[in-house]
Design an enzyme around this catalytic site. Structure first.
Site, PDB file in Angstrom:
ATOM      1  N   CYS A 199       6.246   4.418   9.099  1.00 36.75           N
ATOM      2  CA  CYS A 199       6.941   3.688   8.085  1.00 36.75           C
ATOM      3  C   CYS A 199       8.251   4.055   7.757  1.00 36.75           C
ATOM      4  O   CYS A 199       9.252   3.130   7.493  1.00 36.75           O
ATOM      5  CB  CYS A 199       6.041   3.632   7.011  1.00 36.75           C
ATOM      6  N   LYS A 241       7.953  -1.569  -2.494  1.00 34.01           N
ATOM      7  CA  LYS A 241       7.556  -0.907  -1.282  1.00 34.01           C
ATOM      8  C   LYS A 241       8.576  -0.343  -0.575  1.00 34.01           C
ATOM      9  O   LYS A 241       8.757   1.078  -0.182  1.00 34.01           O
ATOM     10  CB  LYS A 241       6.762  -1.954  -0.686  1.00 34.01           C
ATOM     11  N   GLU A 266       0.751  -1.287   0.013  1.00 35.28           N
ATOM     12  CA  GLU A 266      -0.057   0.016  -0.094  1.00 35.28           C
ATOM     13  C   GLU A 266       0.796   1.162   0.108  1.00 35.28           C
ATOM     14  O   GLU A 266       1.653   1.384   0.802  1.00 35.28           O
ATOM     15  CB  GLU A 266      -1.012  -0.045   1.295  1.00 35.28           C
TER      16      GLU A 266
END
Ligand code: NAD
Ligand code: UGA
Length: 466
Positions: A277, A221, A162
């Site tokens: 993150c 990612k 995502e």
């Protein structure tokens, strides 16, 4: 054979699972989406009027679809059994102990739900890795599924990381730059990927739905977050040079960003990046490089993190130096505690680090943030290693729910978060209520420095000499 997805289960009702699945439910009325979580409080909040996360636009969509084709539940097994496609969207925090502590991703939650899927599934499932994981995690998931499943049961694994950012999650999900889907290079793998492509094709242009191999998808990612964080560390490194030379970092960023090869986004200097993150995924990448015996590559990416720590420290030092080298018993008001605007999330927020530095200088701190709950501030500041005694903490830290009240009697205002409302406050009024000289430290380059100086403030801004 082509699977037509009718029921989706998402394990993990957090910042990713919640908004992502809400948008799938919104855009795919023919699909029933059930989001499950082990945390009953979180599920209860998703089913209430007070959602567990703040995200602009989210509440309206949840309310429009909840109970129709969007469900929040703690009955994980039931949702797994019924679903044709299962998203794994649990947290993958940095390990705090054991091998790789401080760097490696802790995959215990991913493994726990993989084992649960294997234990209860009674029919074929497409399992989609949504969590951010080290490269090749899908392979471990496959082993676990195959070793524990009922005989003859097949699972297909996809990686679909995502890319939403907090604060703009709904916009990012409605109109993503791309959707990435990684699959094994087998007929079954391609068919599974196609099933997920069809879900996204309900609202995303097919040209933006990119399919790759599994490992490329997983690594992309980590790479995307590493590149984004690297841009911030690069401009922050420039901000230090600007402060020492008289160049203005916003002007430099603008000039550099006009080069279409470089681009203008993610070049805003700051007191450092925060969020759940960047720190975690870069650490994860550094660890991966070490495990692959690539120490030079590890050092390269580690320097992005080191620059971020330096920036936070450097900013705190500038505050101390400007305020005549002592903060003892001075009142410092932090405007903003969230890691960025439009979110109540404080994970890895630079405000936490800065507050810690100020406390070490024996300052009294007042905090105002429009969205962060009080209990979260106490939790963050009492975290072991920062300060562990809440009673002691409350003697020198206070929380206010109004910017003017928070600034009353302060010696300095420190802008930690780029909330829009901080730009529009009545600074004349604030100035009158503050101790003199009244300082403003703009760690986000959001205030009008000239206007503040005209009022009488002493202003220090990241990336500009004083
Ligand atoms: P989060 O902590 O907000 O949510 C994770 C949820 O998973 C929690 O509610 C937790 O209770 C639940 N959970 C953990 N183990 C479980 C289990 N075995 N069964 C059921 N539920 C379980 O985390 P998040 O911010 O949503 O992040 C999830 C993943 O997505 C992470 O890997 C993160 O790196 C990645 N990611 C996050 C963002 C972001 O903006 N936060 C963006 C992109 C990717
Ligand atoms: C980031 C990425 O932008 C998402 O694409 C990704 O999906 C997500 O991480 C993730 O994997 O979790 P997020 O951390 O939510 O999203 O927010 P960002 O907008 O990236 O901001 C991160 C931090 O960098 C914030 O503290 C922000 O203030 C800071 N920042 C951002 C800057 O200091 N300068 C900038 O130019 C941009």
């Amino acid at each position: 054979e082509q699977v037509h997805v009718k029921k989706i289960c998402c394990i993990g009702a957090g910042y990713v699972g919640g908004p992502t699945m809400t948008v799938i439910a919104e855009k795919c009325p023919h699909i029933t989406v059930t989001i499950v979580d082990v945390n009953p409080h979180r599920i209860a909040a998703w089913n209430s009027d007070d959602l567990p996360i703040y995200e602009p636009g989210l509440e309206d969509i949840v309310k429009a679809h909840r109970g129709t084709n969007l469900f929040f539940s703690t009955d994980i097994d039931k949702a797994i059994i019924e679903a044709d496609m299962i998203f794994v969207s649990v947290n993958t925090p940095t390990k705090t102990q054991g091998l790789g502590k401080g760097f490696a991703a802790d995959l215990k939650y991913v493994e726990a739900c993989t084992r649960r899927i294997a234990a209860v599934a009674q029919s074929h499932k497409i399992v989609v890795e949504k969590s951010t994981v080290p490269c090749r995690t899908a392979s471990s998931m496959r082993y676990i599924l195959e070793a524990n499943a009922r005989p003859g049961l097949r699972f297909d694994i996809l990686s679909s990381p995502e890319f939403l950012a907090e604060g703009s999650a709904i916009r990012d999900l409605h109109d993503p730059d791309r959707v990435l889907i990684g699959n094994l290079d087998t007929p079954e793998g391609h068919a599974a990927a196609q099933a997920l492509v069809e879900v996204y094709a309900n609202w995303v242009d097919r040209s933006k739905v990119v399919t790759t191999g599994l490992w490329s998808s997983e690594l992309s990612k980590l790479a995307a977050n590493a590149f984004l964080a690297q841009r911030i560390s690069s401009i922050n490194a420039m901000s230090a040079i600007c402060e020492a030379t008289g160049a203005d970092v916003d002007e430099v960023a603008h000039a550099v960003g006009l080069d279409t090869r470089i681009g203008s986004k993610f070049l805003k200097a700051s007191i450092g990046f925060g969020g759940s993150c960047f720190q975690k995924d870069l650490s994860n990448l550094v660890y991966l490089c070490h495990s692959l015996h690539l120490p030079e590559v590890a050092t390269y990416w580690k320097s992005v993190l080191d620059m971020n720590d330096f920036q936070k420290r450097r900013f705190a030092q500038r505050v101390v130096a400007s305020m005549f080298s002592t903060l003892t018993d001075k009142k410092i008001t932090l405007f903003g505690f969230a890691f960025k605007n439009n979110t109540g999330d404080t994970r890895e927020s630079p405000a936490i680090t800065v507050a810690k530095y100020f406390r070490e200088e024996r300052a009294n701190i007042t905090i105002y943030d429009p969205k962060v709950p009080d209990r979260q501030v106490w939790l963050d500041l009492t975290e072991p290693g920062v300060v562990d005694d809440e009673i002691e903490l409350r003697k020198t830290v206070s929380i206010k729910h109004d910017a003017y009240e928070a600034a009353e009697g302060a010696d300095a205002i420190v802008i930690c978060t780029d909330w829009e409302e901080f730009k529009n406050l009545d600074y004349e009024r604030i100035y009158k209520g503050m101790g003199k000289p009244a300082f403003v430290f703009d760690g986000r380059l959001i205030l009008d420095e000239k206007a503040l100086k005209k009022i009488g403030f002493r202003v220090e801004t990241i990336g500009r000499s004083g």
